[in-house]
Design an enzyme around this catalytic site. Structure first.
Site, PDB file in Angstrom:
ATOM      1  N   ASP A  60      90.524  25.257  -1.415  1.00  0.00           N
ATOM      2  CA  ASP A  60      89.173  25.400  -0.868  1.00  0.00           C
ATOM      3  C   ASP A  60      88.916  26.875  -0.565  1.00  0.00           C
ATOM      4  OD1 ASP A  60      86.963  25.383   0.936  1.00  0.00           O
ATOM      5  OD2 ASP A  60      87.447  23.315   1.497  1.00  0.00           O
ATOM      6  N   GLU A  84      78.275  24.651  -3.293  1.00  0.00           N
ATOM      7  CA  GLU A  84      77.462  23.439  -3.318  1.00  0.00           C
ATOM      8  C   GLU A  84      76.188  23.882  -4.024  1.00  0.00           C
ATOM      9  OE1 GLU A  84      78.043  20.367  -2.457  1.00  0.00           O
ATOM     10  OE2 GLU A  84      80.046  20.740  -1.672  1.00  0.00           O
ATOM     11  N   THR A 125      71.781  32.993  -7.771  1.00  0.00           N
ATOM     12  CA  THR A 125      70.717  32.210  -8.409  1.00  0.00           C
ATOM     13  C   THR A 125      69.357  32.868  -8.227  1.00  0.00           C
ATOM     14  OG1 THR A 125      69.492  30.133  -8.198  1.00  0.00           O
ATOM     15  CG2 THR A 125      70.706  30.830  -6.261  1.00  0.00           C
ATOM     16  N   ASP A 126      68.447  32.598  -9.168  1.00  0.00           N
ATOM     17  CA  ASP A 126      67.075  33.108  -9.015  1.00  0.00           C
ATOM     18  C   ASP A 126      66.365  32.461  -7.829  1.00  0.00           C
ATOM     19  OD1 ASP A 126      66.720  30.542 -10.081  1.00  0.00           O
ATOM     20  OD2 ASP A 126      65.334  31.175 -11.658  1.00  0.00           O
ATOM     21  N   ARG A 273      60.003  16.588  -4.021  1.00  0.00           N
ATOM     22  CA  ARG A 273      61.090  17.205  -3.237  1.00  0.00           C
ATOM     23  C   ARG A 273      60.447  18.001  -2.089  1.00  0.00           C
ATOM     24  NH1 ARG A 273      64.772  21.211  -6.726  1.00  0.00           N
ATOM     25  NH2 ARG A 273      66.038  19.357  -7.060  1.00  0.00           N
TER      26      ARG A 273
HETATM   27  P1  NAD Z   1      78.674  22.710  -9.856  1.00  0.00           P
HETATM   28  O1  NAD Z   1      78.146  21.997  -8.665  1.00  0.00           O
HETATM   29  O2  NAD Z   1      78.663  22.032 -11.183  1.00  0.00           O
HETATM   30  O3  NAD Z   1      80.191  23.162  -9.600  1.00  0.00           O
HETATM   31  C1  NAD Z   1      80.608  23.705  -8.392  1.00  0.00           C
HETATM   32  C2  NAD Z   1      82.140  23.766  -8.424  1.00  0.00           C
HETATM   33  O4  NAD Z   1      82.576  24.401  -7.203  1.00  0.00           O
HETATM   34  C3  NAD Z   1      82.835  22.406  -8.487  1.00  0.00           C
HETATM   35  O5  NAD Z   1      83.885  22.431  -9.414  1.00  0.00           O
HETATM   36  C4  NAD Z   1      83.344  22.191  -7.069  1.00  0.00           C
HETATM   37  O6  NAD Z   1      84.496  21.371  -7.015  1.00  0.00           O
HETATM   38  C5  NAD Z   1      83.638  23.625  -6.649  1.00  0.00           C
HETATM   39  N1  NAD Z   1      83.611  23.801  -5.192  1.00  0.00           N
HETATM   40  C6  NAD Z   1      82.653  23.388  -4.322  1.00  0.00           C
HETATM   41  N2  NAD Z   1      83.011  23.726  -3.062  1.00  0.00           N
HETATM   42  C7  NAD Z   1      84.202  24.369  -3.139  1.00  0.00           C
HETATM   43  C8  NAD Z   1      85.052  24.957  -2.194  1.00  0.00           C
HETATM   44  N3  NAD Z   1      84.776  24.951  -0.877  1.00  0.00           N
HETATM   45  N4  NAD Z   1      86.187  25.544  -2.622  1.00  0.00           N
HETATM   46  C9  NAD Z   1      86.514  25.559  -3.946  1.00  0.00           C
HETATM   47  N5  NAD Z   1      85.734  24.990  -4.884  1.00  0.00           N
HETATM   48  C10 NAD Z   1      84.593  24.410  -4.494  1.00  0.00           C
HETATM   49  O7  NAD Z   1      77.869  24.079  -9.903  1.00  0.00           O
HETATM   50  P2  NAD Z   1      77.319  24.913 -11.173  1.00  0.00           P
HETATM   51  O8  NAD Z   1      76.014  24.374 -11.571  1.00  0.00           O
HETATM   52  O9  NAD Z   1      78.414  25.063 -12.131  1.00  0.00           O
HETATM   53  O10 NAD Z   1      77.048  26.328 -10.461  1.00  0.00           O
HETATM   54  C11 NAD Z   1      78.061  27.300 -10.365  1.00  0.00           C
HETATM   55  C12 NAD Z   1      77.509  28.519  -9.644  1.00  0.00           C
HETATM   56  O11 NAD Z   1      76.375  29.026 -10.355  1.00  0.00           O
HETATM   57  C13 NAD Z   1      77.021  28.223  -8.235  1.00  0.00           C
HETATM   58  O12 NAD Z   1      77.380  29.291  -7.407  1.00  0.00           O
HETATM   59  C14 NAD Z   1      75.500  28.122  -8.392  1.00  0.00           C
HETATM   60  O13 NAD Z   1      74.868  28.505  -7.194  1.00  0.00           O
HETATM   61  C15 NAD Z   1      75.267  29.119  -9.484  1.00  0.00           C
HETATM   62  N6  NAD Z   1      74.083  28.897 -10.339  1.00  0.00           N
HETATM   63  C16 NAD Z   1      73.869  27.676 -10.918  1.00  0.00           C
HETATM   64  C17 NAD Z   1      72.798  27.521 -11.783  1.00  0.00           C
HETATM   65  C18 NAD Z   1      72.529  26.203 -12.478  1.00  0.00           C
HETATM   66  O14 NAD Z   1      71.495  26.058 -13.128  1.00  0.00           O
HETATM   67  N7  NAD Z   1      73.418  25.228 -12.407  1.00  0.00           N
HETATM   68  C19 NAD Z   1      71.921  28.577 -12.018  1.00  0.00           C
HETATM   69  C20 NAD Z   1      72.156  29.809 -11.372  1.00  0.00           C
HETATM   70  C21 NAD Z   1      73.254  29.956 -10.556  1.00  0.00           C
HETATM   71  O1  DAU Z   2      67.196  28.161 -10.750  1.00  0.00           O
HETATM   72  C1  DAU Z   2      68.591  28.064 -10.671  1.00  0.00           C
HETATM   73  C2  DAU Z   2      68.971  26.786  -9.977  1.00  0.00           C
HETATM   74  O2  DAU Z   2      68.694  25.732 -10.898  1.00  0.00           O
HETATM   75  C3  DAU Z   2      70.426  26.738  -9.534  1.00  0.00           C
HETATM   76  O3  DAU Z   2      70.634  27.730  -8.557  1.00  0.00           O
HETATM   77  C4  DAU Z   2      70.781  25.361  -8.957  1.00  0.00           C
HETATM   78  O4  DAU Z   2      72.160  25.303  -8.663  1.00  0.00           O
HETATM   79  C5  DAU Z   2      70.442  24.313  -9.996  1.00  0.00           C
HETATM   80  O5  DAU Z   2      70.679  23.027  -9.457  1.00  0.00           O
HETATM   81  C6  DAU Z   2      68.986  24.436 -10.437  1.00  0.00           C
HETATM   82  O6  DAU Z   2      68.101  24.095  -9.340  1.00  0.00           O
HETATM   83  P1  DAU Z   2      66.812  23.175  -9.544  1.00  0.00           P
HETATM   84  O7  DAU Z   2      66.458  22.557  -8.260  1.00  0.00           O
HETATM   85  O8  DAU Z   2      65.736  23.908 -10.273  1.00  0.00           O
HETATM   86  O9  DAU Z   2      67.434  22.092 -10.574  1.00  0.00           O
HETATM   87  P2  DAU Z   2      67.259  20.511 -10.697  1.00  0.00           P
HETATM   88  O10 DAU Z   2      67.879  20.119 -11.997  1.00  0.00           O
HETATM   89  O11 DAU Z   2      67.669  19.789  -9.473  1.00  0.00           O
HETATM   90  O12 DAU Z   2      65.676  20.341 -10.843  1.00  0.00           O
HETATM   91  C7  DAU Z   2      64.957  20.984 -11.884  1.00  0.00           C
HETATM   92  C8  DAU Z   2      63.479  20.668 -11.664  1.00  0.00           C
HETATM   93  O13 DAU Z   2      63.265  19.281 -11.922  1.00  0.00           O
HETATM   94  C9  DAU Z   2      63.009  20.894 -10.243  1.00  0.00           C
HETATM   95  O14 DAU Z   2      61.675  21.359 -10.278  1.00  0.00           O
HETATM   96  C10 DAU Z   2      63.079  19.524  -9.602  1.00  0.00           C
HETATM   97  C11 DAU Z   2      62.770  18.609 -10.763  1.00  0.00           C
HETATM   98  N1  DAU Z   2      63.440  17.293 -10.736  1.00  0.00           N
HETATM   99  C12 DAU Z   2      64.786  17.253 -10.530  1.00  0.00           C
HETATM  100  C13 DAU Z   2      65.466  16.065 -10.501  1.00  0.00           C
HETATM  101  C14 DAU Z   2      66.958  16.032 -10.260  1.00  0.00           C
HETATM  102  C15 DAU Z   2      62.720  16.127 -10.965  1.00  0.00           C
HETATM  103  O15 DAU Z   2      61.472  16.158 -11.186  1.00  0.00           O
HETATM  104  N2  DAU Z   2      63.392  14.947 -10.915  1.00  0.00           N
HETATM  105  C16 DAU Z   2      64.730  14.851 -10.697  1.00  0.00           C
HETATM  106  O16 DAU Z   2      65.273  13.745 -10.661  1.00  0.00           O
END
Ligand code: NAD
Ligand code: DAU
Length: 336
Positions: A60, A84, A125-126, A273
């Site tokens: 962790d 998270e 993240t943005d 949301r």
């Molecule tokens: P994810 O939720 O898929 O994965 C997160 C990972 O972190 C998991 O493997 C989880 O087990 C691990 N984790 C959580 N808490 C932990 C802890 N306390 N110690 C060690 N490991 C821990 O997330 P993702 O979508 O892969 O995002 C990764 C990174 O990119 C994040 O920092 C997120 O903010 C950033 N990000 C995500 C997106 C997106 O669209 N998914 C876009 C921009 C930035």
């Molecule tokens: O912009 C970067 C971010 O993108 C990352 O930092 C986050 O980790 C990642 O989860 C993502 O955030 P969003 O909130 O934009 O992603 P999500 O897939 O949850 O939702 C995308 C859009 O779709 C948002 O406007 C909410 C909407 N949505 C989402 C879900 C899950 C729906 O309308 N229905 C849904 O069930």
């Protein structure tokens, strides 16, 4: 020869990054520190079992002993993906977000200083910029205005990173990317949630009027950007990454329905949301100019391949959609 501590390497972007780095740099080793939360999945990197340059450590990032133990494996650089990451979960309970995203980053930064790492990269993240109106783009100069507990915790972490860079001279960069899509994304996020539900002819929950805009980028383009920021980024700088692909959620949903040959009657409009950001869109000119990076994947090809991946990996999806997942889904959307 770098040994990179990748935190959160069992999640969506982290696992894609680990596979990308090991495949493209024969000199790089990876230590993956992951707590295996609900989003962390060993199956995401099962193909690397026994790889000579890959080590998995369950731990962790908020636990100093776990982090120190991982650092002692010869780590030279840290890239922090662990977080998270789901906005809706941060609205239900912000505690784990502050714990991992803020405290975890602080623990990692202290360890980066203690072990004198060469470079620290914070994957942000943005969403820290808040929400845009109908026009304009987020640049690295856009003031921080996070609107959700998730984005507030990420912004707090970014500020800590910059404070450590300024105060202690830690070489640190922050990356801020838009919405990723691709293989291994946990099916709580829009694209994998909708694709996996549509494949079973289940309804898909569109929040509010569906007119919110997101800027979609393929996960490998994001991974290449993070790598470029690590290798070439200047300390103390922020780099934005985006896919130059703005879509409303409704337009994206209709694209998914068409790609899968499903009826629009599967769209279900649900309660919006709380605090829902209206529009994100990224200006990535700085990364293009200073890092020589540009998105390579087209959305059409990337989405086609992503849908095909979820169609081909039903066992991966099935193992995730367990009791805990279904309980979360029911709490979020009710039963339908
Ligand atoms: P994810 O939720 O898929 O994965 C997160 C990972 O972190 C998991 O493997 C989880 O087990 C691990 N984790 C959580 N808490 C932990 C802890 N306390 N110690 C060690 N490991 C821990 O997330 P993702 O979508 O892969 O995002 C990764 C990174 O990119 C994040 O920092 C997120 O903010 C950033 N990000 C995500 C997106 C997106 O669209 N998914 C876009 C921009 C930035
Ligand atoms: O912009 C970067 C971010 O993108 C990352 O930092 C986050 O980790 C990642 O989860 C993502 O955030 P969003 O909130 O934009 O992603 P999500 O897939 O949850 O939702 C995308 C859009 O779709 C948002 O406007 C909410 C909407 N949505 C989402 C879900 C899950 C729906 O309308 N229905 C849904 O069930």
């Amino acid at each position: 020869m770098p040994t990179v501590l990748v935190t959160g390497g069992c999640g969506f972007i982290g696992s894609n990054f680990v596979r990308h780095l090991l495949a493209t740099d024969p000199g790089a080793s990876v230590v993956n520190l992951d707590a295996l939360t609900y989003a962390g999945n060993l199956a995401n990197l099962a193909d690397l079992t026994g790889h000579p340059r890959y080590t998995f450590v369950k731990g962790d990032i908020t636990n100093r002993d776990d982090v120190r133990g991982a650092m002692r494996r010869g780590v030279t650089d840290v890239i922090n993906f662990a977080a998270e990451s789901h906005v809706d979960r941060s609205i239900q309970d912000s505690g784990p977000f502050v714990r991992t995203n803020v405290i975890g980053t602080q623990v990692l930064l202290d360890a980066a200083r203690e072990f004198k790492v060469a470079k620290y990269v914070q994957v942000s993240t943005d969403e820290v910029y808040g929400s845009l109106g109908a026009t304009g783009l987020f640049t690295e100069e856009t003031p921080l205005h996070p609107n959700s507990p998730y984005s507030a915790s990420k912004a707090a972490a970014d500020l800590l990173v910059m404070a450590y860079q300024h105060t202690f001279g830690l070489h640190a960069v922050v990356t801020r990317c838009s919405n990723n899509y691709g293989p291994y994304q946990f099916p709580e996020k829009l694209i994998p949630l909708f694709v996996t539900r549509l494949l079973n002819d289940e309804k898909v929950p569109v929040y509010g009027d569906g007119q919110q805009v997101r800027d979609w980028i393929h996960v490998l383009d994001h991974c290449r950007g993070i790598e470029a920021a690590w290798r070439k980024g200047a300390s103390g700088e922020v780099y934005n990454f985006g896919g130059k692909c703005e879509l409303t959620n409704l337009a994206l949903t209709k694209t998914l329905l068409a790609a899968l040959g499903k009826s629009e009657s599967l769209i279900e409009y649900v309660k919006d949301r709380p605090g829902h950001d209206r529009r994100y869109a990224i200006d990535c000119a700085k990364a293009e100019r200073e890092l020589g990076w540009a998105p390579q994947e087209t959305f059409a090809a990337g989405l086609r391949d992503t849908i095909a991946w979820y169609q081909a990996n039903t066992a991966w999806v099935g193992a995730i959609k367990n009791k805990e997942y279904l309980a979360y889904y029911e709490k979020q959307y009710g039963t339908h």
